[in-house]
Design an enzyme around this catalytic site. Structure first.
Site, PDB file in Angstrom:
ATOM      1  N   LYS A  67     -13.638  -0.062   4.975  1.00  0.00           N
ATOM      2  CA  LYS A  67     -14.213  -0.889   3.914  1.00  0.00           C
ATOM      3  C   LYS A  67     -15.327  -1.779   4.435  1.00  0.00           C
ATOM      4  CE  LYS A  67     -10.140   0.390   2.131  1.00  0.00           C
ATOM      5  NZ  LYS A  67      -9.110   1.135   2.899  1.00  0.00           N
ATOM      6  N   TRP A 113       0.849  -1.189   0.000  1.00  0.00           N
ATOM      7  CA  TRP A 113       0.000   0.000   0.000  1.00  0.00           C
ATOM      8  C   TRP A 113       0.883   1.237   0.000  1.00  0.00           C
ATOM      9  CZ3 TRP A 113      -1.890   2.883   4.727  1.00  0.00           C
ATOM     10  CH2 TRP A 113      -2.857   3.848   4.388  1.00  0.00           C
ATOM     11  N   ASP A 172      -1.422  -5.687   8.993  1.00  0.00           N
ATOM     12  CA  ASP A 172      -2.324  -4.627   8.555  1.00  0.00           C
ATOM     13  C   ASP A 172      -3.574  -5.307   8.008  1.00  0.00           C
ATOM     14  OD1 ASP A 172      -3.605  -2.401   7.606  1.00  0.00           O
ATOM     15  OD2 ASP A 172      -2.065  -1.832   6.155  1.00  0.00           O
TER      16      ASP A 172
END
Length: 355
Positions: free
Chosen positions: A197, A80, A161
């Site tokens: 999300k 990311w 993560d």
């Protein structure tokens, strides 16, 4: 959930520095499991954060402040985009371990293992718990087991993560498997969560960091330092997102509705993968496109070259990042044929490098 919060006529007082206590308990149970040995043995420090980014920044601050000077963070190549900035902002150094194999559009597992096997003792390894961003390529459970064995042998420290729990497969329990497996293996470790999300709470900035410790005696000391870091960065976290999440997770009716919605959304993305692969085959698009369905989550690394991506955008007005990543969530049954035809066009016009 928001209507229930409104009806409760709650006040606007500050939350504690480390957040809403009920939310912290529920978020730890969601990612680690209610029967987690770490939770049962009171070995988990939890701090509500400003979504996943805030959780990562708190963790980086903790590592920078209390780990030996020169501790390195290993991150996947690619990862990311904000990971590097977050780690660097804390004054830490990062290096990459091999992850994505452009030749197969899959996992470079041999390369990943080789890099972990030579990492210095005490290195912190940043791992994507599920639905790797940006590639959508995850290790299998057997591969996770090998990764854990290497990290245990090399005394490496996991830093997970987790931004897509429940959003990847539709099952929050299955999506938490890697994290829970590492806890079972006895690691001290960090876990960062985001509810952007899987709850759609992008602008509420709600997440958490868990630190799994060896003993319950360590937890108050870790909690104190997390609170100090949070106090210096933002004083205390906002309440509304935490109230929404804890209301849903604590109410059986709302929890069941949330799970159904997760299954619906993740299932739709999986269907888009199936439909895109079928359309590419129907169009006789050159190359092996099986990675479209073997990858998981919101994104897919298509394997398109930069030149092909430019043609997708300039000639077909289909937009993606120039490394070939597309958002599967943005596709629909009506747009899949157009996208497949465009991919076929650019692949046939420009020599593919990766397919």
């Amino acid at each position: 959930a928001e209507q229930r919060i409104l009806d409760a006529n709650l006040n606007k007082e500050y939350l504690p520095i480390d957040g809403d206590a009920d939310f912290n308990r529920l978020t730890a149970e969601l990612i680690l499991g209610k029967e987690s040995p770490a939770i049962k043995e009171n070995r988990v420090s939890v701090c509500q954060s400003l979504s996943g980014t805030g959780a990562l920044r708190l963790t980086a601050g903790l590592i920078a402040g209390f780990f030996p000077k020169g501790t390195t963070i290993l991150i996947s190549n690619p990862t990311w985009g904000n990971h590097k900035g977050i780690i660097g902002a804390a004054g830490l150094t990062w290096h990459e371990y091999r992850y994505y194999d452009a030749g197969t559009n899959g996992l470079d597992f041999a390369g990943m293992k080789a890099d972990l096997q030579v990492a210095p003792i005490g290195t912190v390894v940043l791992l994507h718990a599920v639905a790797h961003n940006p590639t959508g390529v995850d290790p299998t459970r057997e591969q996770w087991t090998e990764i854990a064995n290497i990290m245990k042998e090399r005394q490496l420290i996991p830093w997970f993560d987790c931004a897509y729990q429940g959003y990847a497969s539709g099952d929050p329990e299955a999506d938490a498997w890697s994290v829970r497996f590492f806890v079972e293996q006895g690691f001290e470790m960090f876990v960062c969560q985001s509810y952007s999300k899987n709850f759609g709470l992008y602008n509420e900035r709600i997440g958490a960091v868990e630190v799994v410790c060896k003993s319950p005696e360590t937890v108050p000391r870790v909690q104190s330092q997390l609170k100090t870091l949070a106090r210096q960065m933002y004083s205390n976290p906002p309440s509304h997102g935490a109230r929404i999440v804890k209301t849903v997770l604590s109410c059986p009716e709302l929890h069941a509705e949330w799970l159904a919605e997760l299954r619906g959304m993740s299932g739709r993305i999986i269907r888009m993968r199936d439909e895109l692969l079928a359309a590419l085959k129907e169009n006789d698009c050159p190359g092996d496109w099986s990675h479209i369905t073997s990858q998981i989550g919101m994104f897919s690394y298509t394997g398109l070259s930069r030149e092909q991506c430019d043609a997708m955008m300039n000639d077909h007005h289909i937009y993606m990042t120039k490394d070939g990543r597309i958002s599967m969530a943005s596709l629909s049954t009506s747009t899949v044929p157009t996208v497949a035809a465009a991919i076929r066009d650019v692949v046939k016009r420009f020599s593919p490098a990766k397919l």
